[in-house]
Design a protein around this motif. Structure first.
Motif, short mmCIF file in Angstrom:
data_model
loop_
_atom_site.label_atom_id
_atom_site.label_comp_id
_atom_site.label_asym_id
_atom_site.label_seq_id
_atom_site.Cartn_x
_atom_site.Cartn_y
_atom_site.Cartn_z
N ARG A 181 2.67 -7.24 -8.08
CA ARG A 181 1.59 -7.14 -6.97
C ARG A 181 1.20 -5.91 -7.02
O ARG A 181 -0.32 -5.44 -6.94
CB ARG A 181 1.82 -7.98 -5.75
N ARG A 182 1.93 -5.01 -6.75
CA ARG A 182 1.74 -3.47 -6.63
C ARG A 182 1.15 -2.82 -7.90
O ARG A 182 0.21 -1.90 -7.80
CB ARG A 182 3.20 -2.74 -6.34
N ALA A 194 -2.32 -4.01 -7.88
CA ALA A 194 -3.16 -3.14 -6.70
C ALA A 194 -3.64 -1.69 -7.20
O ALA A 194 -4.42 -1.21 -6.66
CB ALA A 194 -2.31 -3.28 -5.65
#
Length: 311
Positions: A191-192, A195
């Motif tokens: 997820r990071r 992002a």
């Protein structure tokens, strides 16, 4: 789906770091990747055992390109040294396979004050990956593969007492916590990275029931009669029921090399215990985004290592 090590695409010019590559699944990963043309960095604790493993690989793959980096995942200083060595030798790194692990050990503390299984199975690997990610930014199709287990289903993340300092230690529940941590880490790291527009695939894999040292080494650490009985039982069960390590290694090989592996995916044997690689379903707890985020932040605080995606 039929898929075995002969289906691994050519990996010429690519560099892989495989932890725990001196035995079991890690050794099978290293051998299959070397056969596909990759340079394999064997990140291991026991140098003599690694030399013997490398000789075994070279007998099967005379052209194997192998390197060794000393790594003790139970010591953050060793993790830092290993990461520095890899970065210095390989400015561009393609894949990290976080394979090494311990299972069901008696309660022990590391030099950093961590519960041993959590240190080796999760914290050490997270610190290593965080320090190697900058070397993966220039790679084509960079990947991180973290080896989990279906035992993650018995795990529970205790963010307030991850090292069993206040609650009663139970070796199997401690192991389950680490394997759940692996899946939550994969979820949050992907997820990071997404992002921040970093083009890295992060995936998890489990081997089903594979015949390795993992089932016997942990119980043996108990010592005495109970250690002997548990080790003997595990060795017998391995012989009777487990699939070969070569087959158990296929899900992580698939996650590391197959085309178009989805980001954040989880792979295991088709039957759940044995068979060709297939998508696996993580538990509901392993899909908890809030816990994943909190664990990721706790991991960075405990190890003192920030991931590039956290900056």
């Amino acid at each position: 789906m039929r898929w075995d090590e002969h289906d691994v695409p050519r990996q010429d010019g690519r560099t892989f770091v495989v932890t725990g590559a001196s035995a079991g699944l890690g050794l099978e990963n290293a051998r299959a990747l070397a056969a596909a043309g990759a340079t394999v960095v064997m990140a291991t604790r026991d140098e003599a055992k690694t030399v013997a493993a490398a000789e075994r690989i070279r007998r099967a793959v005379p052209s194997a390109r192998l390197d060794h980096v000393p790594l003790d995942l139970a010591e953050l200083a060793s993790v830092r040294a290993a990461a520095t060595m890899v970065r210095d030798r390989y400015p561009v790194l393609d894949v990290v396979i976080a394979n090494a692990g311990l299972m069901a050990t008696p309660l022990r503390r590391t030099v950093d004050g961590f519960e041993l299984q959590l240190a080796v199975n999760h914290l050490g690997h997270a610190a290593l990956i965080a320090q190697l990610l900058p070397s993966m930014e220039a790679a084509v199709d960079p990947r991180v593969v973290v080896v989990s287990s279906e035992m993650h289903r018995i795990g529970r993340i205790d963010l307030d007492d991850p090292h069993f300092e206040r609650r009663r230690y139970q070796r199997w529940l401690a192991y389950g916590q680490t394997k759940l941590a692996n899946l939550l880490y994969v979820r949050e790291l992907q997820r990071r990275l997404d992002a921040t527009d970093r083009d890295v695939v992060v995936a998890a894999a489990h081997p089903g029931y594979a015949r390795t040292e993992l089932q016997t080494k942990g119980p043996a650490l108990q010592g005495g009669l109970s250690g002997l009985v548990n080790r003997t039982f595990s060795a017998t069960a391995n012989t009777l029921f487990a699939q070969p390590a070569r087959t158990g290694a296929l899900p992580q090989l698939y996650a590391a090399t197959a085309p178009d592996v989805p980001r954040g995916s989880y792979w295991g044997p088709s039957s759940g215990v044995r068979g060709a690689p297939a998508p696996a379903s993580p538990s509901r707890a392993a899909q908890d985004g809030e816990v994943a985020g909190a664990l990721f932040e706790l991991t960075e605080r405990l190890t003192g290592v920030l991931h590039p995606a956290s900056r």
